[in-house]
Design a protein around this motif. Structure first.
Motif, PDB file in Angstrom:
ATOM      1  N   VAL A  42      -6.041  -0.240   6.122  1.00  0.00           N
ATOM      2  CA  VAL A  42      -5.721   0.346   7.870  1.00  0.00           C
ATOM      3  C   VAL A  42      -7.120  -0.551   8.205  1.00  0.00           C
ATOM      4  N   PHE A  43      -7.705  -1.296   8.293  1.00  0.00           N
ATOM      5  CA  PHE A  43      -8.626  -2.289   8.450  1.00  0.00           C
ATOM      6  C   PHE A  43      -7.970  -3.475   8.766  1.00  0.00           C
ATOM      7  N   LEU A  44      -6.848  -3.433   8.057  1.00  0.00           N
ATOM      8  CA  LEU A  44      -6.205  -4.942   8.793  1.00  0.00           C
ATOM      9  C   LEU A  44      -4.698  -4.227   9.669  1.00  0.00           C
ATOM     10  N   ALA A  45      -3.947  -3.610  10.162  1.00  0.00           N
ATOM     11  CA  ALA A  45      -3.444  -2.821  10.909  1.00  0.00           C
ATOM     12  C   ALA A  45      -4.220  -2.847  12.434  1.00  0.00           C
ATOM     13  N   ALA A  46      -5.898  -2.620  11.810  1.00  0.00           N
ATOM     14  CA  ALA A  46      -6.778  -2.341  13.083  1.00  0.00           C
ATOM     15  C   ALA A  46      -6.783  -3.984  14.016  1.00  0.00           C
ATOM     16  N   VAL A  47      -6.772  -4.656  13.074  1.00  0.00           N
ATOM     17  CA  VAL A  47      -7.156  -5.781  13.590  1.00  0.00           C
ATOM     18  C   VAL A  47      -5.817  -6.886  14.160  1.00  0.00           C
ATOM     19  N   GLY A  48      -4.900  -6.028  13.988  1.00  0.00           N
ATOM     20  CA  GLY A  48      -3.625  -6.609  14.749  1.00  0.00           C
ATOM     21  C   GLY A  48      -2.520  -7.434  13.876  1.00  0.00           C
ATOM     22  N   ILE A  49      -2.917  -6.607  12.160  1.00  0.00           N
ATOM     23  CA  ILE A  49      -2.054  -7.723  11.380  1.00  0.00           C
ATOM     24  C   ILE A  49      -1.101  -6.780  10.484  1.00  0.00           C
ATOM     25  N   ARG A 101      -9.333   4.903  -4.199  1.00  0.00           N
ATOM     26  CA  ARG A 101      -7.722   5.136  -3.223  1.00  0.00           C
ATOM     27  C   ARG A 101      -8.669   4.700  -2.221  1.00  0.00           C
ATOM     28  N   ASN A 102      -9.884   5.547  -1.740  1.00  0.00           N
ATOM     29  CA  ASN A 102     -10.036   5.750  -0.330  1.00  0.00           C
ATOM     30  C   ASN A 102     -10.304   4.004  -0.033  1.00  0.00           C
ATOM     31  N   ARG A 103     -11.203   3.358  -0.435  1.00  0.00           N
ATOM     32  CA  ARG A 103     -11.588   2.247   0.026  1.00  0.00           C
ATOM     33  C   ARG A 103     -10.325   1.081  -0.200  1.00  0.00           C
ATOM     34  N   VAL A 104      -9.276   1.271  -1.115  1.00  0.00           N
ATOM     35  CA  VAL A 104      -7.890   0.477  -0.722  1.00  0.00           C
ATOM     36  C   VAL A 104      -7.227   1.083   0.796  1.00  0.00           C
ATOM     37  N   ALA A 105      -7.342   1.900   0.999  1.00  0.00           N
ATOM     38  CA  ALA A 105      -6.826   2.487   1.943  1.00  0.00           C
ATOM     39  C   ALA A 105      -7.514   2.449   3.402  1.00  0.00           C
ATOM     40  N   GLU A 106      -8.649   2.161   3.268  1.00  0.00           N
ATOM     41  CA  GLU A 106      -9.324   1.817   4.250  1.00  0.00           C
ATOM     42  C   GLU A 106      -9.364   0.057   4.313  1.00  0.00           C
ATOM     43  N   ALA A 140      -5.262   9.660   6.477  1.00  0.00           N
ATOM     44  CA  ALA A 140      -6.630  10.148   6.579  1.00  0.00           C
ATOM     45  C   ALA A 140      -7.629   9.674   6.736  1.00  0.00           C
ATOM     46  N   LYS A 141      -7.337   8.050   7.148  1.00  0.00           N
ATOM     47  CA  LYS A 141      -8.354   7.234   7.767  1.00  0.00           C
ATOM     48  C   LYS A 141      -7.984   6.031   8.473  1.00  0.00           C
ATOM     49  N   ASN A 190       4.019   7.792  -3.199  1.00  0.00           N
ATOM     50  CA  ASN A 190       4.345   7.331  -2.382  1.00  0.00           C
ATOM     51  C   ASN A 190       3.869   8.624  -0.892  1.00  0.00           C
ATOM     52  N   LEU A 191       3.630   9.654  -0.928  1.00  0.00           N
ATOM     53  CA  LEU A 191       3.290  10.907  -0.032  1.00  0.00           C
ATOM     54  C   LEU A 191       1.711  10.453  -0.365  1.00  0.00           C
ATOM     55  N   ASP A 192       1.405  10.429  -1.844  1.00  0.00           N
ATOM     56  CA  ASP A 192      -0.538  11.036  -1.958  1.00  0.00           C
ATOM     57  C   ASP A 192      -0.891   9.190  -1.083  1.00  0.00           C
ATOM     58  N   ILE A 193      -0.274   8.465  -0.684  1.00  0.00           N
ATOM     59  CA  ILE A 193      -0.620   6.900  -0.450  1.00  0.00           C
ATOM     60  C   ILE A 193      -0.709   7.224   1.066  1.00  0.00           C
ATOM     61  N   CYS A 194       0.473   7.789   1.281  1.00  0.00           N
ATOM     62  CA  CYS A 194       0.575   8.154   2.641  1.00  0.00           C
ATOM     63  C   CYS A 194      -1.013   9.076   3.195  1.00  0.00           C
ATOM     64  N   GLU A 195      -0.522   9.540   2.539  1.00  0.00           N
ATOM     65  CA  GLU A 195      -2.257  10.958   2.779  1.00  0.00           C
ATOM     66  C   GLU A 195      -3.423  10.404   3.256  1.00  0.00           C
ATOM     67  N   LEU A 196      -3.884   9.082   1.798  1.00  0.00           N
ATOM     68  CA  LEU A 196      -4.522   8.329   2.568  1.00  0.00           C
ATOM     69  C   LEU A 196      -4.692   7.639   3.126  1.00  0.00           C
TER      70      LEU A 196
END
Length: 298
Positions: A59-66, A51-56, A124-125, A115-121
């Motif tokens: 977050v990567f998509l958001a970091a490059v402006g998507i 699940r951490n990899r999916v969260a990454e 965390a990234k 929902n809360l679990d996904i938000c926390e993951l």
């Protein structure tokens, strides 16, 4: 004593090539909206790294402006909560029957646990998730027909009539990544369980998303379910009906594919199916020339 090693010139060049391959896609998709349907057996994997990899990836998509919008499922978590309450899950043609008591369990499990679990993951990234209860976004009526158009009574299972997309757009404009649960409500404030694949497609349509990405338990659409090498990399929407007739598209893939076709018809550019357990499958599908899953195109 461990001796530090430096990467070879070949390794450095290989890493640079990966970044350069991604560059045109990053430029192309900047400021676009991507909807990710977060679901599959990886959600219940005891290894948190899955699940951490999916969260990454998110977050990567958001970091490059998507602008990423996540719509999640949670079927196994719901079944576990029902069993704890002494209620045996009932399925009709693969669809969960949801009575009044069950829909309360569904709402609490999805909104206050999954929902809360996904938000926390994501947080965390170092992402900026915003959990959004689906009943504030999805206006529903009772689902009365199955995918084939046959009458069906599944209790409090909803059919999406509209989406409060302005609330999602506001969250996006404020720099958040919305994390949305598949719960809806009607005009009388009755709650409804919604198929998460269908919910994700409705969100993508209302936001005019550039991409809709379904995370699944298989690498994509397979010509032979037993052979992962038989993946269909690109599928024109016009060929979907023939694959249904051949039985290549069936069972759990039907609501996903039907939702994908609806999304394409209503303005979504492309729909992707990727394996939730494949490390960084979203990034590999979106930012590489070959991709790793199935894309359905007009």
């Amino acid at each position: 004593m461990q001796i530090a090693t430096t990467p070879s010139e070949e390794e450095v060049i290989a890493k640079a090539k990966v970044l350069l391959e991604a560059l045109p896609y990053i430029q192309q998709f900047k400021d676009s909206i991507f909807v990710v349907k977060y679901g599959g057996s990886f959600m219940d994997d005891p290894d948190p790294e899955v699940r951490n990899r999916v969260a990454e990836d998110i977050v990567f998509l958001a970091a490059v402006g998507i602008h990423v919008v996540v719509v999640h499922g949670g079927g196994k978590a719901i079944s576990a909560s029902m069993e704890k309450a002494g209620i045996k899950p009932v399925f009709i043609n693969g669809l969960r029957f949801t009575d009044k008591e069950t829909v309360s369990i569904v709402e609490e499990t999805l909104n206050k646990s999954v929902n809360l679990d996904i938000c926390e993951l994501v947080q965390a990234k170092l992402g900026r998730p915003l959990g959004m209860a689906g009943q504030t976004l999805f206006c529903c009526t009772k689902l009365e027909k199955d995918a084939e158009g046959n009458p069906v009574d599944l209790g409090f299972v909803g059919q999406v009539k509209s989406v409060e997309s302005r609330l999602i757009k506001r969250a996006i404009s404020q720099g958040y990544t919305p994390i949305i649960s598949p719960i809806g409500s009607d005009e009388d404030d009755n709650l409804y369980n919604i198929n998460a694949d269908v919910a994700a497609a409705h969100v993508a349509c209302h936001l005019r998303a550039r991409r809709l990405v379904y995370m699944t338990d298989v690498p994509g659409l397979l010509r032979d379910p037993e052979d992962y090498d038989s993946i269909i990399s690109t599928l024109p929407a016009s060929e979907v009906d023939s694959l249904k007739q051949e039985g290549i598209i069936g069972k759990g893939m039907l609501p996903k594919v039907d939702s994908a076709i609806k999304a394409l018809q209503e303005g979504v550019h492309r729909v992707h199916f990727v394996h939730g357990r494949l490390p960084h499958s979203i990034l590999l599908e979106i930012f590489t020339d070959k991709g790793v899953g199935t894309e359905i195109v007009h």
